[in-house]
Design a protein around this motif. Structure first.
Motif, PDB file in Angstrom:
ATOM      1  N   GLN A 146      -6.923   8.937  -3.117  1.00 52.21           N
ATOM      2  CA  GLN A 146      -5.845   8.466  -4.193  1.00 52.21           C
ATOM      3  C   GLN A 146      -6.329   8.438  -5.857  1.00 52.21           C
ATOM      4  O   GLN A 146      -5.720   8.557  -6.852  1.00 52.21           O
TER       5      GLN A 146
ATOM      6  N   SER B  64       1.960   9.617  -5.659  1.00 49.57           N
ATOM      7  CA  SER B  64       2.243  10.737  -5.187  1.00 49.57           C
ATOM      8  C   SER B  64       3.210  11.194  -6.421  1.00 49.57           C
ATOM      9  O   SER B  64       3.630  12.448  -7.106  1.00 49.57           O
TER      10      SER B  64
ATOM     11  N   THR C 173       1.342   3.838  -2.789  1.00 49.87           N
ATOM     12  CA  THR C 173       0.506   5.372  -2.591  1.00 49.87           C
ATOM     13  C   THR C 173       1.889   6.313  -2.973  1.00 49.87           C
ATOM     14  O   THR C 173       1.378   7.337  -3.614  1.00 49.87           O
TER      15      THR C 173
ATOM     16  N   GLY D 237       1.079  -1.389   0.335  1.00 45.67           N
ATOM     17  CA  GLY D 237      -0.225   0.389   0.412  1.00 45.67           C
ATOM     18  C   GLY D 237       0.703   1.132  -0.471  1.00 45.67           C
ATOM     19  O   GLY D 237       0.565   2.225  -0.431  1.00 45.67           O
ATOM     20  N   TRP D 238       2.311   1.449   1.364  1.00 53.62           N
ATOM     21  CA  TRP D 238       2.654   2.288   0.962  1.00 53.62           C
ATOM     22  C   TRP D 238       3.282   2.426  -0.640  1.00 53.62           C
ATOM     23  O   TRP D 238       3.758   3.631  -1.094  1.00 53.62           O
TER      24      TRP D 238
ATOM     25  N   THR E  51      -9.515   7.182   1.939  1.00 52.80           N
ATOM     26  CA  THR E  51      -8.044   7.068   1.314  1.00 52.80           C
ATOM     27  C   THR E  51      -7.921   6.735   0.105  1.00 52.80           C
ATOM     28  O   THR E  51      -7.440   7.289  -0.448  1.00 52.80           O
ATOM     29  N   LEU E  52      -8.846   5.549  -0.444  1.00 50.13           N
ATOM     30  CA  LEU E  52      -8.895   4.823  -1.795  1.00 50.13           C
ATOM     31  C   LEU E  52      -9.508   6.424  -2.198  1.00 50.13           C
ATOM     32  O   LEU E  52      -8.942   6.388  -3.769  1.00 50.13           O
TER      33      LEU E  52
ATOM     34  N   LEU F 238      -3.475  -1.070  -5.308  1.00 53.80           N
ATOM     35  CA  LEU F 238      -4.165  -0.444  -4.063  1.00 53.80           C
ATOM     36  C   LEU F 238      -5.551  -0.944  -3.478  1.00 53.80           C
ATOM     37  O   LEU F 238      -5.388  -0.930  -2.213  1.00 53.80           O
TER      38      LEU F 238
END
Length: 334
Positions: free
Chosen positions: A113, A57, A53, A49-50, A109-110, A86
Motif C-alpha cells: 500500500q 486504489s 485500501t 482497513g478495507w 500488505t502495508l 492503514l
C-alpha cells in the motif's frame, strides 16, 4: 471504472468516520465484555482497513485521467492520509493475537500500500505547493506504517517470548531434578545424589514510591507495574523464578483484598496494551522521537496549507475534507 468526485469524497469521509469510531471504542474494549460492542468493533476494524485500501486504489485508478486537474491534485494529496488509516489508531493495533502472529503478512500488505501511495504522488506531480506538502505528509504516513509493523512484530508470540527469556533460575525444582535423575540413571550414567542447600531468598519488591498527589493510587500502580514485569513471563509459556514467586507472595499476603484486585486489574490492563495497542512502543524513547517527527510534519503541512495554498483553485468540499484530515491527525498525534 472512473469514480466521480462525490463518490471519492464519500469514501474518504467514511474512512475518517471509521477511524474515529476505532479511536473511541478501541479504548472501551479494554474494559467491556459486551458481545455487541465486540462484534461492532470487529466489523468496524475490518471495514476501516478495507475502506482505506479501496479508496487508495480508486485514487490511483483515477489518475489515469489526463491532464491532472485540481480535483485529482487534491485527491493525490489525500494518499498519505490513507497510510495513516492503514496504520490504525493507537488504541487498537491488533484485534486478536492472531494479528500479531501474522505480522509478516500484515507487513507485506502495508508495504504494498505504501507503494501504491508512492505511485499516486509521483503520477500527480506537477511541481505545485500541494505536491510538496504531499511529500512532507508522507513522513508521518511512513512512520505510522512502521510503528504498526513494529508493534505487531513485538506482540507476536515468538518475539515476545524471545524478549522475555532470562538467565536460568538457580532455585530448587525437585520434580524436574528427580525426573532428570531417574532418566540419566536408566540410560546407564553414573549418577549420584547429594544434598542441596539453597541460598536464602529474601522477598523484596520494595522501591522508593515518589509522592504524587495528582494521580490517585499512584503507589498501587507502581507496585502493579513492578509485578507486571514478572507476570508477563507467564504469557510466554515460561515459568517464574524462585525469587519471583517469593516476591509475589510477599506482596499479596500483606495486601488487602481491594488492593490485590486493583493490582491485578492494572496488570491485566498493561498486558492488554502490550498485545493490542501501541502504548508500550509509543511511550518508549524511540516511539517518542518518532511521534515528535510525525507531529512536527503534520503541523508544518497544516500551517503551509492554511497560509500558502490558494483555496480558490479547489472546490469548497475538497478544502473542508482536507482541513478535516489535517486537524484529525494533528490531534491524534498528541
Amino acid at each position: 471504472m472512473i469514480f466521480n468526485e462525490r463518490q471519492i469524497q464519500t469514501l474518504v469521509l467514511s474512512s475518517l468516520s471509521l477511524q474515529s469510531i476505532l479511536i473511541v471504542l478501541g479504548y472501551r474494549r479494554k474494559f467491556s465484555t459486551s458481545n455487541k460492542l465486540i462484534l461492532f468493533l470487529w466489523i468496524t476494524y475490518l471495514l476501516a482497513g478495507w475502506f482505506a485500501t479501496f479508496s487508495l486504489s480508486i485514487i490511483s485508478n483515477n489518475l489515469r485521467k489526463k491532464p491532472i486537474d485540481a480535483g485529482l491534485d487534491m485527491t493525490a494529496f489525500w494518499a498519505p492520509f490513507f497510510l495513516l488509516y492503514l496504520a490504525g489508531p493507537d488504541t487498537i493495533t491488533a484485534y486478536s493475537l492472531e494479528d500479531n502472529t501474522l505480522w509478516r503478512r500484515q507487513a507485506i500488505t502495508l508495504v504494498c500500500q505504501v507503494g501504491v501511495a508512492a505511485f499516486v504522488v509521483i503520477r500527480a506531480w506537477t511541481n505545485k505547493w500541494l505536491n510538496f506538502l504531499t511529500l512532507v505528509m508522507f513522513i508521518p504516513g511512513l512512520i505510522k506504517i512502521g510503528e504498526r509493523i513494529w508493534v505487531l512484530r513485538s506482540g507476536s508470540s515468538e518475539n515476545f517470548k524471545a524478549k522475555s527469556l532470562r538467565k536460568a533460575d538457580p532455585g530448587p525444582n525437585s520434580a524436574r531434578f528427580m525426573e532428570e535423575y531417574h532418566t540419566r540413571k536408566k540410560e546407564g550414567f553414573d549418577v549420584q545424589s547429594r544434598p542441596f542447600f539453597p541460598s536464602t531468598v529474601v522477598p523484596d519488591i520494595s522501591f522508593k514510591a515518589l509522592p504524587n498527589v495528582l494521580i490517585p493510587d499512584a503507589t498501587t500502580s507502581q507496585y502493579a507495574y513492578k509485578l507486571f514485569e514478572t507476570f508477563k513471563h507467564l504469557f510466554s509459556d515460561l515459568i517464574l523464578s524462585f525469587q519471583d514467586i517469593k516476591n509475589s507472595q510477599s506482596f499479596f499476603q500483606k495486601a488487602s483484598h481491594e488492593e490485590a484486585f486493583k493490582v491485578i486489574e492494572i496488570e491485566l490492563g498493561l498486558m492488554y496494551d502490550v498485545f493490542y495497542t501501541k502504548a508500550f512502543k509509543v511511550y518508549s524513547r524511540a516511539g517518542g522521537i518518532l511521534r515528535i517527527i510525525s507531529f512536527s510534519s503534520t503541523l508544518i503541512v497544516l500551517l503551509v496549507f492554511l497560509i500558502i495554498i490558494n483555496k480558490d483553485d479547489y472546490s469548497k468540499d475538497y478544502i473542508i475534507i482536507s482541513y478535516s484530515y489535517l486537524y484529525f491527525f494533528y490531534v491524534n498525534n498528541f
